[in-house]
Design an enzyme around this catalytic site. Sequence first.
Site, PDB file in Angstrom:
ATOM      1  N   CYS A 113      -4.923 -53.417 -49.472  1.00  0.00           N
ATOM      2  CA  CYS A 113      -3.920 -52.753 -50.316  1.00  0.00           C
ATOM      3  C   CYS A 113      -2.958 -52.243 -49.199  1.00  0.00           C
ATOM      4  CB  CYS A 113      -4.374 -51.707 -50.824  1.00  0.00           C
ATOM      5  SG  CYS A 113      -3.146 -50.810 -51.832  1.00  0.00           S
ATOM      6  N   HIS A 154      -5.161 -55.906 -59.664  1.00  0.00           N
ATOM      7  CA  HIS A 154      -5.238 -54.762 -58.697  1.00  0.00           C
ATOM      8  C   HIS A 154      -3.973 -53.836 -59.070  1.00  0.00           C
ATOM      9  CE1 HIS A 154      -5.374 -53.649 -54.326  1.00  0.00           C
ATOM     10  NE2 HIS A 154      -4.087 -53.144 -54.635  1.00  0.00           N
ATOM     11  N   GLU A 155      -2.795 -54.534 -59.381  1.00  0.00           N
ATOM     12  CA  GLU A 155      -1.500 -53.856 -59.514  1.00  0.00           C
ATOM     13  C   GLU A 155      -1.421 -53.032 -60.723  1.00  0.00           C
ATOM     14  OE1 GLU A 155      -0.055 -53.689 -57.031  1.00  0.00           O
ATOM     15  OE2 GLU A 155      -0.757 -55.874 -56.129  1.00  0.00           O
ATOM     16  N   HIS A 158      -3.080 -49.903 -60.274  1.00  0.00           N
ATOM     17  CA  HIS A 158      -2.332 -48.966 -59.801  1.00  0.00           C
ATOM     18  C   HIS A 158      -1.842 -48.135 -60.692  1.00  0.00           C
ATOM     19  CE1 HIS A 158      -2.206 -49.304 -55.243  1.00  0.00           C
ATOM     20  NE2 HIS A 158      -2.323 -50.561 -55.346  1.00  0.00           N
TER      21      HIS A 158
HETATM   22 ZN   LIG Z   1      -2.937 -51.969 -53.953  1.00  0.00          ZN
END
Ligand SMILES: [Zn+2]
Length: 164
Positions: A113, A154-155, A158
């Site tokens: 990341c 993954h995003e 976030h």
């Molecule tokens: Zn990330």
Amino acid sequence: MVKEIIRDVNLLQIKAEDAVKEDIDGVAQDLLDTLQANSHRCIGMAANMIGIAKAIIAVDTQAEARAMAANAAQGAGMAGLAATAGNGEGLLLMLNPRYTKKSPRTYSVKEGCLSLSGERVAERHQWVEVIYRDMQWQKRKQRFAGLTAEIIQHEMDHLAGILI
Ligand SMILES: [Zn+2]
């Protein structure tokens, strides 16, 4: 406008609020510009990473094809991917993405990341179906698999304030 990448974990753990249409020309464009500027080392970005807690992500949908081409050419894996940085084409921007379906099967994968150091293991679904609004504020529903699905998960983590 290209923005600085946030690495403060306290800021990164703030949950994103829904984006509005007016964010398209502001935050969303900044996110695209910043991902493009970092395309040699980054294949996805959430608005939290440029310091705006809005539900907007940008995804490099050509990363998987580039990784495969790099592997075929030199067996270099992610190093090869970095060497064949994207040209900004194939960047997909999603506002207010939500899952409508996820594959029952998951797998473990090591991820990096841009906001964090090193790599960590994450559990990802093989495919995900997502509804979102695009840069024209049109509602879209789409299914993604492979690396693109992994980047999206993954995003979207976030946006929920979840880090790998
Ligand atoms: Zn990330």
